[in-house]
Design an enzyme around this catalytic site. Structure first.
Site, PDB file in Angstrom:
ATOM      1  CE  LYS A 107      -3.956  -2.020   2.162  1.00 40.46           C
ATOM      2  NZ  LYS A 107      -3.274  -3.444   2.580  1.00 40.46           N
TER       3      LYS A 107
HETATM    4  C1  LIG Z   1      -4.271  -4.652   1.878  1.00 39.22           C
HETATM    5  C2  LIG Z   1      -3.424  -5.891   1.673  1.00 39.22           C
HETATM    6  C3  LIG Z   1      -4.201  -7.110   1.085  1.00 39.22           C
HETATM    7  C4  LIG Z   1      -5.501  -7.086   0.395  1.00 39.22           C
HETATM    8  O1  LIG Z   1      -5.362  -6.013  -0.590  1.00 39.22           O
HETATM    9  P1  LIG Z   1      -6.525  -5.310  -1.375  1.00 39.22           P
HETATM   10  O2  LIG Z   1      -6.327  -4.402  -2.391  1.00 39.22           O
HETATM   11  O3  LIG Z   1      -7.415  -4.839  -0.117  1.00 39.22           O
HETATM   12  O4  LIG Z   1      -7.523  -6.598  -2.007  1.00 39.22           O
HETATM   13  C5  LIG Z   1      -3.496  -8.205   1.283  1.00 39.22           C
HETATM   14  N1  LIG Z   1      -2.276  -8.391   1.942  1.00 39.22           N
HETATM   15  C6  LIG Z   1      -1.920  -7.458   2.493  1.00 39.22           C
HETATM   16  C7  LIG Z   1      -0.653  -7.735   3.474  1.00 39.22           C
HETATM   17  C8  LIG Z   1      -2.483  -6.140   2.705  1.00 39.22           C
HETATM   18  O5  LIG Z   1      -1.847  -5.368   3.133  1.00 39.22           O
END
Ligand SMILES: *Cc1c(COP(=O)(O)O)cnc(C)c1O
Length: 433
Positions: A107
């Site tokens: 993210k």
């Molecule tokens: C946010 C996250 C996900 C999921 O991603 P999305 O875009 O919400 O589907 C998977 N794994 C980790 C470690 C995350 O932080």
């Protein structure tokens, strides 16, 4: 580029408005009116381009009409100052490691990109400071705080529940200082979220200061994740393994996989996709039945995927005109229990030496079970195993090394503002700023 709402009941927005508002007036999600195909020459040469170079081409297709070329290039180059290597794990299965950013979270890219884009718009207008409010149960707060760290013109308030986030997570947004203020709320995550929602609705407060959110459904946060998939393709192509490529994405709110699907619409030659889920199997059930039936989320070992009503489902539905047939012809699903997640982490470690985190575990297993003859598979390793050290160590009976970047956060001095869960206290604090 204009952006429309998935609910089709709100005025079109320009990029600036879509980024500042996040959600359309009708509560729908913004979608770009056009998804541009990239030329064949780009894909012919992509294996010789750097992550930053190829991402700029993709960013230009999305944002080039609204952001000056040189500024956009700077935003992309600043956001992607790290690599996302593709690593062979077992036979035809490869891991796309998305955890090499500043907080070791995938993210990071979306958060940083959004911060820099918002800064660009603020500078253009020469307007007053913007304040970002974000409620977090852990990971989002650190990605947003670090993404916005040092970006002038923007102040970030991270609200988190006291005693309910891990020490590692807490250290990633309480030790930064500068334009980041951590607020430790005497309550649970829902209380933090309620404080933020109330703040956005409070007239007096909104007159006093300009407020915005850094929600994960924001176009500036989810679209840049498409860069990852072009880069993965480039790396596989370089190894001569890009034909019949299957991309497997561990999914929660489905933002990451939606960005990958946008890439596919732009011509990225990926044969098919797998959405890997934990026990929260809403999308899996939709694939089987054609019915989308959201449920309260269940707690699992892969907690960043504990989502019972994935917000980006609306975008996937819209992308394929609501056709279940189109969706299922391109995307398949998988769902795994905590027991299976553990089993897979252990088996993969024993057989290959590669340490999966609980989220990547779902992705790896879905490829193991779903890859067909002649296909190569890449799954996203979305978190560094050290972020889930207790869980991972207890499964492998090992001792995952904590990367220096994480350790450095943990050595920092914690500074946070104690806050009750009463809105009046939070409001008084913001009014005094
Ligand atoms: C946010 C996250 C996900 C999921 O991603 P999305 O875009 O919400 O589907 C998977 N794994 C980790 C470690 C995350 O932080």
């Amino acid at each position: 580029m204009k952006y429309y709402s998935t609910n089709k009941n709100a005025p079109l927005a320009d990029l600036h408005k879509a980024v500042v508002k996040g959600l359309a007036e009708d509560r729908g999600l913004y979608m770009p009116e056009q998804i541009k195909m990239l030329p064949k020459s780009f894909f012919d040469n992509i294996q010789d381009m750097s992550f930053q170079e190829l991402s700029y081409v993709v960013a230009d297709a999305f944002f080039g009409e609204d952001v000056e070329a040189e500024a956009l290039k700077q935003i992309v180059y600043d956001t992607l100052a790290f690599e996302t290597p593709v690593v062979q794990v077992d036979g035809r299965i490869y891991a796309l490691e998305l955890f090499h950013g500043p907080t070791l979270a995938f993210k990071d890219v979306g958060a940083r990109f959004m911060a820099r884009l918002l800064q660009y718009f603020i500078r253009q207008e020469g307007k007053e400071q913007v304040n970002v409010l974000v409620a977090t149960s852990g990971d989002t707060g650190s990605a947003v705080a670090n993404g916005f760290l040092g970006v002038d013109g923007i102040h970030v308030y991270v609200l988190y529940p006291k005693g309910k986030v891990s020490k590692i997570q807490e250290s990633q947004f309480t030790t930064l200082g500068k334009n980041i203020t951590a607020i430790e709320v005497d309550g649970v995550f829902d209380d933090c979220q309620a404080l933020v929602k109330n703040a956005f609705m409070d007239e007096e407060l909104n007159k006093h200061m300009k407020l915005t959110s850094a929600n994960s459904i924001n176009v500036a946060r989810f679209l840049p994740q498409a860069f990852y998939y072009f880069n993965a393709y480039a790396q596989m192509k370089k190894m001569g393994k890009a034909d019949n490529l299957v991309m497997c994405v561990p999914s929660g709110n489905f933002g990451n996989i939606t960005a990958a699907l946008f890439g596919h619409q732009m011509g990225l030659p990926i044969k098919r996709f797998i959405a890997a889920n934990n026990a929260n199997d809403i999308f899996y059930q939709y694939l089987q039945t054609g019915i989308y039936d959201p449920k309260p989320s269940k707690q699992t070992l892969a907690n960043a995927m504990d989502v019972g009503d994935p917000s980006n489902f609306a975008r996937i539905y819209d992308l394929y005109g609501g056709s279940h047939e189109k969706v299922t012809s391109l995307i398949s699903g998988a769902t795994y229990s905590d027991e299976q997640i553990r089993e897979t982490v252990l088996a993969c470690y024993k057989q290959t030496g590669y340490i999966l985190d609980p989220h990547g575990s779902c992705g790896y297993r879905a490829l193991q079970e779903g890859l067909k003859d002649g296909e190569y598979g890449v799954f996203c390793e979305t978190a560094h195993p050290a972020k889930f050290k207790e869980t991972v160590d207890s499964i492998t009976k090992g001792d995952v090394e904590i990367p220096e970047r994480l350790a450095a956060f943990m050595r920092g001095k914690k500074e946070s503002v104690p806050m009750s869960k009463e809105f009046n206290d939070f409001k008084a604090f913001l009014m005094s700023r």
